[in-house]
Write a protein that holds these residues in place. Structure first.
Motif, PDB file in Angstrom:
ATOM      1  N   LEU A  93       0.804  -1.214   0.000  1.00  0.00           N
ATOM      2  CA  LEU A  93       0.000   0.000   0.000  1.00  0.00           C
ATOM      3  C   LEU A  93       0.845   1.277   0.000  1.00  0.00           C
ATOM      4  O   LEU A  93       0.618   2.186  -0.798  1.00  0.00           O
ATOM      5  CB  LEU A  93      -0.954   0.008   1.198  1.00  0.00           C
ATOM      6  CG  LEU A  93      -2.044  -1.070   1.199  1.00  0.00           C
ATOM      7  CD1 LEU A  93      -2.942  -0.909   2.421  1.00  0.00           C
ATOM      8  CD2 LEU A  93      -2.878  -1.011  -0.069  1.00  0.00           C
ATOM      9  N   SER A  94       1.816   1.370   0.911  1.00  0.00           N
ATOM     10  CA  SER A  94       2.601   2.601   0.999  1.00  0.00           C
ATOM     11  C   SER A  94       3.455   2.811  -0.236  1.00  0.00           C
ATOM     12  O   SER A  94       3.594   3.945  -0.720  1.00  0.00           O
ATOM     13  CB  SER A  94       3.467   2.589   2.263  1.00  0.00           C
ATOM     14  OG  SER A  94       4.252   1.422   2.329  1.00  0.00           O
ATOM     15  N   ALA A  95       4.024   1.720  -0.777  1.00  0.00           N
ATOM     16  CA  ALA A  95       4.845   1.852  -1.982  1.00  0.00           C
ATOM     17  C   ALA A  95       3.992   2.269  -3.178  1.00  0.00           C
ATOM     18  O   ALA A  95       4.387   3.146  -3.964  1.00  0.00           O
ATOM     19  CB  ALA A  95       5.563   0.531  -2.277  1.00  0.00           C
ATOM     20  N   LEU A  96       2.824   1.653  -3.332  1.00  0.00           N
ATOM     21  CA  LEU A  96       1.932   2.014  -4.435  1.00  0.00           C
ATOM     22  C   LEU A  96       1.460   3.468  -4.311  1.00  0.00           C
ATOM     23  O   LEU A  96       1.380   4.188  -5.315  1.00  0.00           O
ATOM     24  CB  LEU A  96       0.716   1.081  -4.459  1.00  0.00           C
ATOM     25  CG  LEU A  96       0.963  -0.365  -4.915  1.00  0.00           C
ATOM     26  CD1 LEU A  96      -0.284  -1.208  -4.718  1.00  0.00           C
ATOM     27  CD2 LEU A  96       1.403  -0.408  -6.370  1.00  0.00           C
ATOM     28  N   ALA A  97       1.164   3.879  -3.083  1.00  0.00           N
ATOM     29  CA  ALA A  97       0.731   5.264  -2.879  1.00  0.00           C
ATOM     30  C   ALA A  97       1.846   6.242  -3.235  1.00  0.00           C
ATOM     31  O   ALA A  97       1.599   7.288  -3.854  1.00  0.00           O
ATOM     32  CB  ALA A  97       0.301   5.461  -1.424  1.00  0.00           C
ATOM     33  N   ALA A  98       3.085   5.889  -2.880  1.00  0.00           N
ATOM     34  CA  ALA A  98       4.217   6.763  -3.196  1.00  0.00           C
ATOM     35  C   ALA A  98       4.413   6.879  -4.702  1.00  0.00           C
ATOM     36  O   ALA A  98       4.634   7.973  -5.241  1.00  0.00           O
ATOM     37  CB  ALA A  98       5.491   6.216  -2.540  1.00  0.00           C
ATOM     38  N   ILE A  99       4.300   5.756  -5.390  1.00  0.00           N
ATOM     39  CA  ILE A  99       4.458   5.766  -6.852  1.00  0.00           C
ATOM     40  C   ILE A  99       3.313   6.526  -7.501  1.00  0.00           C
ATOM     41  O   ILE A  99       3.511   7.347  -8.401  1.00  0.00           O
ATOM     42  CB  ILE A  99       4.527   4.323  -7.389  1.00  0.00           C
ATOM     43  CG1 ILE A  99       5.786   3.624  -6.879  1.00  0.00           C
ATOM     44  CG2 ILE A  99       4.513   4.309  -8.920  1.00  0.00           C
ATOM     45  CD1 ILE A  99       5.831   2.128  -7.149  1.00  0.00           C
ATOM     46  N   GLY A 100       2.084   6.253  -7.054  1.00  0.00           N
ATOM     47  CA  GLY A 100       0.908   6.888  -7.657  1.00  0.00           C
ATOM     48  C   GLY A 100       0.871   8.384  -7.468  1.00  0.00           C
ATOM     49  O   GLY A 100       0.528   9.125  -8.401  1.00  0.00           O
ATOM     50  N   THR A 101       1.226   8.851  -6.264  1.00  0.00           N
ATOM     51  CA  THR A 101       1.186  10.293  -6.003  1.00  0.00           C
ATOM     52  C   THR A 101       2.361  11.026  -6.629  1.00  0.00           C
ATOM     53  O   THR A 101       2.254  12.202  -6.977  1.00  0.00           O
ATOM     54  CB  THR A 101       1.177  10.562  -4.481  1.00  0.00           C
ATOM     55  OG1 THR A 101       2.289   9.890  -3.872  1.00  0.00           O
ATOM     56  CG2 THR A 101      -0.110  10.054  -3.861  1.00  0.00           C
ATOM     57  N   THR A 102       3.495  10.332  -6.785  1.00  0.00           N
ATOM     58  CA  THR A 102       4.701  10.974  -7.328  1.00  0.00           C
ATOM     59  C   THR A 102       4.746  10.930  -8.854  1.00  0.00           C
ATOM     60  O   THR A 102       5.055  11.933  -9.506  1.00  0.00           O
ATOM     61  CB  THR A 102       5.967  10.294  -6.771  1.00  0.00           C
ATOM     62  OG1 THR A 102       5.932  10.334  -5.345  1.00  0.00           O
ATOM     63  CG2 THR A 102       7.222  11.006  -7.261  1.00  0.00           C
ATOM     64  N   TYR A 414      10.743   6.016  -3.324  1.00  0.00           N
ATOM     65  CA  TYR A 414       9.800   4.894  -3.379  1.00  0.00           C
ATOM     66  C   TYR A 414      10.088   3.878  -2.280  1.00  0.00           C
ATOM     67  O   TYR A 414       9.179   3.381  -1.605  1.00  0.00           O
ATOM     68  CB  TYR A 414       9.868   4.200  -4.739  1.00  0.00           C
ATOM     69  CG  TYR A 414       9.369   5.025  -5.903  1.00  0.00           C
ATOM     70  CD1 TYR A 414       8.451   6.048  -5.713  1.00  0.00           C
ATOM     71  CD2 TYR A 414       9.810   4.768  -7.201  1.00  0.00           C
ATOM     72  CE1 TYR A 414       7.993   6.798  -6.786  1.00  0.00           C
ATOM     73  CE2 TYR A 414       9.349   5.511  -8.279  1.00  0.00           C
ATOM     74  CZ  TYR A 414       8.452   6.529  -8.069  1.00  0.00           C
ATOM     75  OH  TYR A 414       7.999   7.269  -9.126  1.00  0.00           O
ATOM     76  N   PHE A 415      11.376   3.538  -2.110  1.00  0.00           N
ATOM     77  CA  PHE A 415      11.750   2.536  -1.112  1.00  0.00           C
ATOM     78  C   PHE A 415      11.486   3.048   0.301  1.00  0.00           C
ATOM     79  O   PHE A 415      10.897   2.353   1.134  1.00  0.00           O
ATOM     80  CB  PHE A 415      13.233   2.167  -1.251  1.00  0.00           C
ATOM     81  CG  PHE A 415      13.473   1.005  -2.156  1.00  0.00           C
ATOM     82  CD1 PHE A 415      13.046  -0.273  -1.808  1.00  0.00           C
ATOM     83  CD2 PHE A 415      14.141   1.163  -3.354  1.00  0.00           C
ATOM     84  CE1 PHE A 415      13.266  -1.352  -2.641  1.00  0.00           C
ATOM     85  CE2 PHE A 415      14.368   0.090  -4.201  1.00  0.00           C
ATOM     86  CZ  PHE A 415      13.928  -1.172  -3.838  1.00  0.00           C
ATOM     87  N   VAL A 416      11.945   4.264   0.578  1.00  0.00           N
ATOM     88  CA  VAL A 416      11.822   4.811   1.914  1.00  0.00           C
ATOM     89  C   VAL A 416      10.360   5.041   2.287  1.00  0.00           C
ATOM     90  O   VAL A 416       9.982   4.960   3.457  1.00  0.00           O
ATOM     91  CB  VAL A 416      12.630   6.119   2.041  1.00  0.00           C
ATOM     92  CG1 VAL A 416      12.408   6.772   3.403  1.00  0.00           C
ATOM     93  CG2 VAL A 416      14.114   5.834   1.843  1.00  0.00           C
ATOM     94  N   SER A 417       9.518   5.311   1.278  1.00  0.00           N
ATOM     95  CA  SER A 417       8.090   5.501   1.544  1.00  0.00           C
ATOM     96  C   SER A 417       7.435   4.211   2.009  1.00  0.00           C
ATOM     97  O   SER A 417       6.338   4.230   2.566  1.00  0.00           O
ATOM     98  CB  SER A 417       7.385   6.018   0.282  1.00  0.00           C
ATOM     99  OG  SER A 417       7.875   7.288  -0.074  1.00  0.00           O
ATOM    100  N   SER A 418       8.091   3.095   1.766  1.00  0.00           N
ATOM    101  CA  SER A 418       7.578   1.799   2.205  1.00  0.00           C
ATOM    102  C   SER A 418       8.462   1.261   3.322  1.00  0.00           C
ATOM    103  O   SER A 418       9.510   0.663   3.078  1.00  0.00           O
ATOM    104  CB  SER A 418       7.540   0.805   1.038  1.00  0.00           C
ATOM    105  OG  SER A 418       7.166  -0.476   1.491  1.00  0.00           O
TER     106      SER A 418
END
Length: 452
Positions: A93-102, A414-418
């Motif tokens: 979830l957190s990785a997908l959210a980081a990719i989607g928002t960025t 991306y990594f750190v967001s997860s």
């Protein structure tokens, strides 16, 4: 778990090959499996992280239902051939959210495809997944990853309660009522020995319902989008846009997929114990192939990566029905439910504060399930480092200030967001590089607990 399955075995229940399961019974048991999954929670959380509208949130839930249904049919019917129900994973979830928002939703969808294919290939034709499981995913790694998942997601759930629509006091009141209902239902369901024990199966639904009722008194519930939703709608491919491929996003999701397979392996061992079916190398490789193929198909609908849900193992133990037929029927029903926008729109109307209150409690359960996996280990200095340092690094990532995070390179962001990815990688590496001292007891029990 094995003893529990035997204690709860229904009289007359025999091996799947001879077990007579009618269509009606399959439908009933399939509904029960779906109710125990709470599979609408991850897409709602992801929709909130991506700031989706209510209509887009409903569409994401709809596509997730369809993706999970197809993945379940693939896994239980053709790949692993064990009664494993597939649902959306909390891990990405957190990785997908980081990719989607960025980088945009198209990049997020595109990042799902290559990793899914790699997982499938590790199962067949390469047949490597079983070897990987035997060598690098012992209970200390599996348990630590599960703990990290719960801890990494907890701050997001709590922060979302604070920032949800409504005043601080209203949100805290609604969150408290919702969490209290969930905890009460779980406790009563665990302790009761009568018909009340089934309250645990519907505990999340009751908590969401009563929480939404309280939220409605403060004007936090709106059914405006429900009026325009149709009763039936065929699914569409790439409903959120065509996939776009970004190397950095793909690399991150490949790592996340590997973590998801650690998550789902625990479920496979649990189901194997409950059903008495051996989880041999053929089934492990078949499971990886089915998991990857299910995620690949799901990516076309924009759903989150799927994983095996351990909740269905408990239902199998309670009912004593070990056949794959109810699971496959459950998959078919998920596809049908995914074609009913009116239903998914109703789910999307649940206030954010209610959803995240339930999510926060689920994070606690996830974390404690991880500790259950590692509790049999000796807490030597080596093991404490392998367990503790990944947790610290996950928190380090989750609590990183926004201004520092925004200044990092894209792939690092991306990594750190997860926090899950950071913690899981650390657990794998530390377990491999820190030698086991001579004479130190090694726990060889297979991981049997999933984050779901």
């Amino acid at each position: 778990m094995e003893n529990m399955a035997k204690d709860l075995e229904i009289k007359g229940n025999i091996k799947e090959g001879k077990e007579e399961i009618t269509v009606g019974k399959s439908i009933f048991l399939g509904i029960q499996q779906i109710l125990a999954m709470d599979l609408f929670i991850p897409p709602i959380i992801l929709a909130g992280l991506l700031s989706f509208s209510v209509s887009d949130s409903a569409l994401l839930i709809q596509m997730t239902f369809i993706a999970c249904g197809i993945a379940t049919i693939i896994q239980a019917g053709f790949a692993m051939k064990l009664p494993v129900m597939q649902g959306p994973s909390f891990v990405p979830l957190s990785a997908l959210a980081a990719i989607g928002t960025t980088s945009g939703i198209g990049t997020m969808i595109g990042s799902l495809i290559p990793g899914a294919l790699i997982i499938a290939l590790l199962g067949y034709p390469l047949k490597l997944y079983s070897k990987v499981v035997r060598k690098v995913i012992p209970p200390i790694v599996a348990g630590t990853v599960i703990v990290v998942v719960g801890i990494s997601l907890m701050p997001s759930a709590i922060n979302s309660i604070y920032t949800a629509e409504g005043s601080f006091g209203e949100n805290i009141l609604v969150a408290t009522v919702t969490a209290a209902v969930l905890i009460f239902c779980m406790y009563v369901g665990e302790k009761a020995k009568s018909k009340w024990k089934y309250i645990k199966v519907v505990s999340v639904i009751l908590a969401l319902g009563l929480g939404s009722l309280v939220a409605s008194f403060f004007g936090l519930v709106s059914f405006a989008s429900l009026e325009n939703a149709s009763w039936f709608q065929m699914p569409s491919l790439f409903a959120f846009g065509a996939p776009q491929f970004n190397v950095h996003a793909i690399l991150v999701m490949i790592v996340v997929y590997l973590i998801v397979t650690i998550e789902t392996t625990g479920t496979w061992f649990t189901v194997s114990n409950v059903t008495g079916e051996e989880l041999n190398d053929k089934r492990l490789n078949g499971g990886a192939f089915g998991e990857g193929l299910g995620c690949f198909v799901g990516s076309f609908f924009g759903g989150t990566p799927v994983t095996g849900y351990s909740s269905n193992a408990g239902i199998i133990a309670i009912t004593g029905v070990k056949s794959r037929k109810p699971i496959i029927m459950g998959g078919i029903m998920l596809v049908i439910l995914g074609m009913m926008p009116k239903l998914t729109s109703l789910i999307a109307c649940i206030p954010s504060v209610v959803i995240n209150s339930v999510f926060a409690i689920l994070c606690v359960i996830i974390m404690m399930n991880g500790f259950k996996v590692v509790k049999g280990l000796e807490f030597t200095e080596r093991n404490m480092i392998v367990i503790g340092v990944p947790i610290m690094l996950a928190l380090f990532a989750v609590l990183m200030p926004a201004n520092v995070l925004n200044g990092l390179p894209e792939i690092v962001t991306y990594f750190v967001s997860s926090g899950t990815a950071i913690g899981a990688i650390a657990a794998l590496i530390l377990n491999l590089v820190l030698p086991q001292k001579q004479g130190e007891r090694v726990n060889t029990n297979k991981p049997t607990v999933n984050v779901n």
